[in-house]
Design an enzyme around this catalytic site. Sequence first.
Site, short mmCIF file in Angstrom:
data_model
loop_
_atom_site.label_atom_id
_atom_site.label_comp_id
_atom_site.label_asym_id
_atom_site.label_seq_id
_atom_site.Cartn_x
_atom_site.Cartn_y
_atom_site.Cartn_z
N ASN A 44 5.37 1.28 -8.94
CA ASN A 44 4.29 1.17 -7.97
C ASN A 44 3.44 -0.05 -8.33
OD1 ASN A 44 1.61 1.43 -6.88
ND2 ASN A 44 2.12 3.51 -6.29
N HIS A 58 -1.55 -1.96 -7.99
CA HIS A 58 -2.67 -2.53 -8.74
C HIS A 58 -2.54 -4.02 -8.99
CE1 HIS A 58 -4.53 1.20 -8.54
NE2 HIS A 58 -3.65 1.83 -9.30
N ARG A 118 -10.79 -10.45 -5.46
CA ARG A 118 -11.30 -11.78 -5.08
C ARG A 118 -10.91 -12.17 -3.65
NH1 ARG A 118 -12.72 -15.50 -9.25
NH2 ARG A 118 -13.97 -14.25 -10.66
N HIS A 130 1.43 1.83 -1.77
CA HIS A 130 0.68 2.79 -0.96
C HIS A 130 -0.17 2.00 0.03
CE1 HIS A 130 -2.24 6.51 -1.05
NE2 HIS A 130 -1.93 6.14 0.17
N ARG A 180 -2.95 2.25 2.09
CA ARG A 180 -4.06 3.17 2.33
C ARG A 180 -4.77 2.82 3.63
NH1 ARG A 180 -5.75 6.23 -2.34
NH2 ARG A 180 -7.44 6.85 -0.97
N ARG A 233 -7.51 -0.81 0.61
CA ARG A 233 -8.22 -1.31 -0.57
C ARG A 233 -7.34 -2.18 -1.47
NH1 ARG A 233 -9.09 4.26 -3.96
NH2 ARG A 233 -10.05 4.92 -2.03
N GLU A 263 4.18 4.66 0.46
CA GLU A 263 3.38 5.89 0.53
C GLU A 263 2.35 5.72 1.64
OE1 GLU A 263 1.48 6.27 -3.22
OE2 GLU A 263 3.36 6.37 -4.31
N THR A 290 -4.96 9.18 -5.33
CA THR A 290 -4.51 10.40 -4.66
C THR A 290 -4.85 11.59 -5.56
OG1 THR A 290 -2.68 9.05 -3.91
CG2 THR A 290 -2.53 11.39 -3.47
N GLU A 292 8.17 14.85 -3.76
CA GLU A 292 7.73 14.20 -4.99
C GLU A 292 6.71 15.14 -5.61
OE1 GLU A 292 6.23 10.21 -4.67
OE2 GLU A 292 5.42 10.25 -6.70
N HIS A 296 2.63 10.36 -10.67
CA HIS A 296 1.17 10.37 -10.78
C HIS A 296 0.73 10.56 -12.22
CE1 HIS A 296 -2.97 10.38 -9.74
NE2 HIS A 296 -2.62 10.05 -8.52
N GLY A 297 0.14 9.52 -12.75
CA GLY A 297 -0.41 9.57 -14.11
C GLY A 297 0.62 9.57 -15.21
N GLY A 333 3.02 3.68 -11.65
CA GLY A 333 2.31 2.43 -11.40
C GLY A 333 1.30 2.05 -12.44
N HIS A 334 0.20 2.78 -12.50
CA HIS A 334 -0.97 2.35 -13.27
C HIS A 334 -0.65 2.03 -14.73
CE1 HIS A 334 -4.87 2.74 -15.34
NE2 HIS A 334 -5.31 2.15 -14.24
#
Length: 251
Positions: free
Chosen positions: A8, A11, A19, A44, A46, A50, A71, A102, A152, A201-202, A223-224
Amino acid sequence: MTARLNVNIDHVATIREARKTIEPSIITAAVICEQAGANGITVHLRQDRRHIQDRDIELLRDVVTTYLNVEMAATDEMIAIAERTRPDAVSLVPENPNEVTTEGGLDVIGNLENIEKASEKLRAAGIFVSIFIDPDVDQIEAAARSGAQQIEICTAEYAELTLASRAVHGEGERKAAAEVDRIRRAAVHAKDNGLMVAAGHGLTYRNVGALAAIPEITEFNIGHNIISRSVFVGLDKAVREMIEAISRANS
Ligand code: PXP
């Protein structure tokens, strides 16, 4: 068999949007992830835009040669974007405008009609349909009825339990093991109901192993943690290390 990894890259776009400029390029990021061995790219889109923008989806559709998973919330606007851009897969997720990320799985039972309608349109466009849900038997059965091909499993609770400060021996460790067991039972139940199973997730280099050992889970969306590590070691190495963490569970 080792589960597939979709990276993912939201980010990367988060940094760009900080910026409102052109770098870092999510196209370059997608290519590096694929060359490092990722099986797919997840983004994702959104409703508040964002990070990922509509144009990113169009560009990624042209560039990604492995698997593009988008997503999105099951709204008319989003489904129309999917029908136009034709990603390989769409993952339907809940969306709350004020959330940082999420927050949990989609309530398929409470939104069955809308999700059925969205699944039907997506499948008619040749798009694989996945639904992000909590490891809950009733939600899994509703997902199977909705026309989705995959669930998922939301691993947010497991991720929370395995945060460094909580995963110490004793109570924390027992709770994390119980959550792995809940995820395992959910994965088996989903497969028995004809669904493919992904998880995300996470997830991190440290906690993915216990889930990668569950054979019913055939895909991870992460992702993160990968993007965070890439700041220090580069994206290519960060992706390779996650692929290794997933494969290690099967060796
Ligand atoms: N899967 C879904 C459905 C998500 O919404 C997210 C977060 O965008 C992820 C996976 C990836 O989560 P993380 O960034 O914590 O790895």
